[in-house]
Scaffold this motif. Sequence first.
Motif, mmCIF file in Angstrom:
data_model
loop_
_atom_site.group_PDB
_atom_site.id
_atom_site.type_symbol
_atom_site.label_atom_id
_atom_site.label_comp_id
_atom_site.label_asym_id
_atom_site.label_seq_id
_atom_site.Cartn_x
_atom_site.Cartn_y
_atom_site.Cartn_z
ATOM 1 N N LYS A 9 0.832 -1.210 0.000
ATOM 2 C CA LYS A 9 0.000 0.000 0.000
ATOM 3 C C LYS A 9 0.862 1.253 0.000
ATOM 4 N N SER A 65 -1.703 -4.346 2.571
ATOM 5 C CA SER A 65 -3.148 -4.551 2.631
ATOM 6 C C SER A 65 -3.446 -5.938 2.065
ATOM 7 N N ASP A 66 -4.566 -6.498 2.502
ATOM 8 C CA ASP A 66 -4.962 -7.810 1.997
ATOM 9 C C ASP A 66 -5.398 -7.683 0.542
ATOM 10 N N ASP A 85 -8.266 -8.263 -0.620
ATOM 11 C CA ASP A 85 -9.599 -7.671 -0.732
ATOM 12 C C ASP A 85 -9.598 -6.185 -0.412
ATOM 13 N N GLY A 86 -8.458 -5.594 -0.003
ATOM 14 C CA GLY A 86 -8.364 -4.148 0.195
ATOM 15 C C GLY A 86 -8.318 -3.686 1.629
ATOM 16 N N THR A 87 -8.472 -4.580 2.618
ATOM 17 C CA THR A 87 -8.401 -4.141 4.009
ATOM 18 C C THR A 87 -6.942 -3.894 4.381
ATOM 19 N N GLU A 88 -6.696 -2.700 4.910
ATOM 20 C CA GLU A 88 -5.325 -2.276 5.191
ATOM 21 C C GLU A 88 -4.903 -2.734 6.582
ATOM 22 N N ASN A 89 -3.661 -3.251 6.700
ATOM 23 C CA ASN A 89 -3.086 -3.603 8.002
ATOM 24 C C ASN A 89 -2.527 -2.329 8.624
ATOM 25 N N ALA A 90 -2.778 -2.120 9.905
ATOM 26 C CA ALA A 90 -2.367 -0.876 10.563
ATOM 27 C C ALA A 90 -0.865 -0.842 10.842
#
Length: 133
Positions: free
Chosen positions: A101, A112-113, A115-120
Amino acid sequence: MEAVLPIEVEIPSMRVLAETELEEAEWAKQRCEQLNLIDEKRLTALCHGQCYQQRMARAFNARVRHREFKPGDLVLRKVLHITPDSRGKFAYKYDGPFVVKEVFSGGAIILSDMDGTENALPVNVDALKKYYP
């Protein structure tokens, strides 16, 4: 018979002076010269140690492969923590794939995964490798 320490043979003490029957001025002169040589030997050893460290660092850095990641690259993340329900040596060594990202200059990357979910939390570049589907 008296015991003489090895250091006293190299740097004579007053006892060794009395045994060899040197004049006091001559002994003081030799003692100062030998003490100066000790500093020189210490500096030589220090210089040799620094040169050795530089040679080892140069040899190590010659074999390092630089990895550059750009946003949008697919990567695999190394599994750092062993979970209690892992399958031992048959457990996966890498997670992923993830999408890069954001890339920071210090070697940290935000992932980010798929599917688009970002890891903090940012991940170090050393724990990543490129994924080629």
